[in-house]
Design an enzyme around this catalytic site. Structure first.
Site, PDB file in Angstrom:
ATOM      1  N   TYR A 197      -7.821  -0.102   8.352  1.00 13.34           N
ATOM      2  CA  TYR A 197      -9.081  -0.032   7.391  1.00 13.34           C
ATOM      3  C   TYR A 197     -10.045  -0.486   8.602  1.00 13.34           C
ATOM      4  O   TYR A 197     -11.345   0.043   8.182  1.00 13.34           O
ATOM      5  CB  TYR A 197      -8.890  -0.892   6.168  1.00 13.34           C
ATOM      6  CG  TYR A 197      -8.509  -0.063   5.172  1.00 13.34           C
ATOM      7  CD1 TYR A 197      -6.672   0.258   5.283  1.00 13.34           C
ATOM      8  CD2 TYR A 197      -8.837   0.055   3.893  1.00 13.34           C
ATOM      9  CE1 TYR A 197      -6.266   0.684   4.155  1.00 13.34           C
ATOM     10  CE2 TYR A 197      -7.992   0.827   2.924  1.00 13.34           C
ATOM     11  CZ  TYR A 197      -6.899   1.123   3.177  1.00 13.34           C
ATOM     12  OH  TYR A 197      -6.245   1.778   1.987  1.00 13.34           O
TER      13      TYR A 197
ATOM     14  N   LYS B 206       6.655  -1.188  10.563  1.00 11.50           N
ATOM     15  CA  LYS B 206       7.331  -0.245  11.220  1.00 11.50           C
ATOM     16  C   LYS B 206       7.732  -0.494  12.568  1.00 11.50           C
ATOM     17  O   LYS B 206       7.117  -0.048  13.484  1.00 11.50           O
ATOM     18  CB  LYS B 206       6.266   0.957  11.016  1.00 11.50           C
ATOM     19  CG  LYS B 206       6.962   2.353  11.487  1.00 11.50           C
ATOM     20  CD  LYS B 206       7.817   3.055  10.533  1.00 11.50           C
ATOM     21  CE  LYS B 206       8.472   4.335  11.037  1.00 11.50           C
ATOM     22  NZ  LYS B 206       9.497   4.589  10.298  1.00 11.50           N
TER      23      LYS B 206
ATOM     24  N   ASP C 223       9.284   2.800   5.547  1.00  9.08           N
ATOM     25  CA  ASP C 223       9.865   4.040   4.873  1.00  9.08           C
ATOM     26  C   ASP C 223      10.980   3.564   3.921  1.00  9.08           C
ATOM     27  O   ASP C 223      11.198   4.109   2.884  1.00  9.08           O
ATOM     28  CB  ASP C 223      10.050   5.109   5.826  1.00  9.08           C
ATOM     29  CG  ASP C 223      10.916   4.586   7.143  1.00  9.08           C
ATOM     30  OD1 ASP C 223      11.181   3.472   7.156  1.00  9.08           O
ATOM     31  OD2 ASP C 223      11.506   5.323   7.773  1.00  9.08           O
TER      32      ASP C 223
ATOM     33  N   ASP D 246      -1.383  -0.514   0.557  1.00  6.18           N
ATOM     34  CA  ASP D 246      -2.072   0.169  -0.119  1.00  6.18           C
ATOM     35  C   ASP D 246      -1.307   0.858  -0.614  1.00  6.18           C
ATOM     36  O   ASP D 246      -1.154   1.314  -2.161  1.00  6.18           O
ATOM     37  CB  ASP D 246      -3.033   0.942   0.625  1.00  6.18           C
ATOM     38  CG  ASP D 246      -3.968   1.881  -0.146  1.00  6.18           C
ATOM     39  OD1 ASP D 246      -4.470   1.725  -1.263  1.00  6.18           O
ATOM     40  OD2 ASP D 246      -4.331   3.268   0.262  1.00  6.18           O
TER      41      ASP D 246
ATOM     42  N   ASP E 166       0.660   1.153  -5.011  1.00  4.23           N
ATOM     43  CA  ASP E 166       0.623   2.627  -5.931  1.00  4.23           C
ATOM     44  C   ASP E 166       1.859   2.668  -6.365  1.00  4.23           C
ATOM     45  O   ASP E 166       2.336   3.095  -7.549  1.00  4.23           O
ATOM     46  CB  ASP E 166      -0.230   3.591  -5.169  1.00  4.23           C
ATOM     47  CG  ASP E 166      -1.516   3.664  -5.465  1.00  4.23           C
ATOM     48  OD1 ASP E 166      -2.284   2.658  -5.673  1.00  4.23           O
ATOM     49  OD2 ASP E 166      -2.236   4.793  -5.866  1.00  4.23           O
TER      50      ASP E 166
HETATM   51  C1  IPM Z   1      -7.177  -0.020  -3.312  1.00  3.64           C
HETATM   52  C2  IPM Z   1      -7.913   1.297  -3.132  1.00  3.64           C
HETATM   53  C3  IPM Z   1      -8.791   1.103  -2.220  1.00  3.64           C
HETATM   54  C4  IPM Z   1      -8.127   0.751  -0.561  1.00  3.64           C
HETATM   55  C5  IPM Z   1      -9.809   2.431  -1.852  1.00  3.64           C
HETATM   56  C6  IPM Z   1     -10.612   2.656  -3.048  1.00  3.64           C
HETATM   57  C7  IPM Z   1     -10.554   2.350  -0.455  1.00  3.64           C
HETATM   58  O1  IPM Z   1      -6.925   2.305  -2.698  1.00  3.64           O
HETATM   59  O2  IPM Z   1      -7.700  -1.036  -3.711  1.00  3.64           O
HETATM   60  O3  IPM Z   1      -5.962   0.258  -3.177  1.00  3.64           O
HETATM   61  O4  IPM Z   1      -7.590   1.649  -0.114  1.00  3.64           O
HETATM   62  O5  IPM Z   1      -7.757  -0.287  -0.429  1.00  3.64           O
HETATM   63 MG    MG Z   2      -4.933   1.942  -3.111  1.00  5.29          MG
END
Ligand code: IPM
Ligand code: MG
Length: 362
Positions: free
Chosen positions: A146, A195, A227, A251, A255
């Site tokens: 990032y 990884k 993975d 990240d 999710d």
């Molecule tokens: C998160 C989001 C952010 C990230 C985006 C919106 C930049 O996906 O907080 O997980 O990738 O960190």
């Molecule tokens: Mg995210």
């Protein structure tokens, strides 16, 4: 006692869910005699609309004056919103990355909890989740891909792009310490995800995490390739306590983990630095498709407010009261549309906020 709380309503459903969290905070203040002073901060699309950029120096300076900051969500629909016709460094997400870096919020805590009342919404087979699961992703938030050097260029007429993944040992050590400290207060297990079969940054990660683990003999450490971890989260989520990982892997895995709980509208998160300051936000995004329709689930934001009281303001009693109020409302069968199932009572965003605030006043 008085506390300064920064509020970032942000974009999409952000303003609606922040309103409900403030309602609940006000109910807490009323009952326990706390004094919360709110300051509104602009970030993301809302900041672009007001000032032309997703993060201003004023927002950073004001954030630094607060005891903690509570955020709704930022960002819009990339296909239709004019924000996404701006160059990448001027888009809403750049503001979020900018404030994380400016406030040195290197530790991002993202819980993945299966609520028993909502276990029907969990997409995994019942035999995999019986008894529930509860793990925490500790994501490094201010390094890695990032924040490494990136560029887009042409090489011999061919369009080429580059992103770099850099970590130094100090960055790895401080997040590893947070993970072990967290595991000590939970179930004494850290799964460090990398990884290392491919990446140098992962091999350094592994060796620094090993060093840190020597200071925590009571905490079990295991390493897992990313993975495999993605697979294990759907295969056997009960095996995890704290998952420690770098920014990009965190990240993606966070999710996945939140989806597996079936209740992404319920999950809070905290981004912390080395002081008691933190930025608190729901784990979900800005859901522009349902913005302004009184449909969004405010619970993740309300629970983020609770986390803020607990971790940054040291108000455990008040935080407990919020958590209890949320639990009661769920037990009584009240649901927003994202977690609705047969036999329960459907509420809108505002009504859910009223209901939770009402349980605190009692
Ligand atoms: C998160 C989001 C952010 C990230 C985006 C919106 C930049 O996906 O907080 O997980 O990738 O960190
Ligand atoms: Mg995210």
């Amino acid at each position: 006692m008085g506390y300064n709380i920064g509020l970032i309503p942000g974009d999409g459903i952000g303003p609606e869910i922040i309103n409900e969290a403030v309602k609940v905070l006000d109910a807490v203040a009323d009952k326990y005699g706390d004094d919360f002073n709110y300051s509104r901060l602009f970030l993301g699309g809302a900041s672009i609309d007001a000032y032309g950029v997703p993060l201003t120096e004023e927002t950073v300076a004001k954030a630094k004056e607060q005891d903690a900051v509570l955020m709704g969500s930022i960002g819009g629909d990339a296909k239709t919103s004019p924000w996404y016709r701006l160059e990448p460094s001027k888009r809403p997400e750049a503001g979020l990355l900018g404030i994380r870096k400016a406030l040195n919020l290197f530790a991002n805590l993202r819980p993945a909890v299966l609520y028993k009342e909502l276990s029907g919404a969990c997409p995994l087979k019942e035999e995999l989740t019986e008894g529930g699961f509860d793990f925490m992703i500790m994501r490094e938030l201010t390094g890695g891909l990032y924040f490494g050097e990136r560029k887009t260029y042409e090489e011999n007429g061919i369009r080429t792009a580059m992103d770099t993944l850099v970590y130094n040992e100090d960055e790895i050590r401080r997040i590893a310490i947070k993970a072990f400290e967290t595991a000590k207060r939970r179930n004494n297990k850290v799964t460090s995800v990398d990884k290392a079969n491919v990446l140098d940054s992962s091999r350094l990660w592994r060796s620094v995490v090993e060093e840190v683990s020597k200071d925590y003999p009571g905490v079990m450490l295991e390493h897992m390739l990313v993975d495999n971890c993605a697979m294990q989260i759907v295969r056997n989520p009960k095996q995890f306590d704290v998952i420690l990982t770098e920014n990009m892997f965190g990240d993606i895995l966070s999710d996945e983990a939140s989806m597996v709980t079936g209740s992404i509208g319920m999950l809070a998160s905290a981004s912390l630095n080395d002081t008691s300051f933190g930025l608190y936000e729901p784990s979900h995004g800005s859901a522009p498709d349902i913005a302004g329709q009184n449909k969004a689930n405010p619970i993740a934001t309300i629970l983020s407010a609770s986390m803020m009281l607990r971790f940054s303001l040291d108000l455990a009693m008040e935080a407990d009261a919020i958590d209890r109020a949320v639990a009661i409302v769920l037990e009584e069968g009240y649901r927003t549309v994202d977690i609705m199932s047969e036999g329960n009572t459907l509420l809108g965003t505002k009504e859910m906020g009223d209901m939770i605030a009402g349980k605190i006043k009692r």
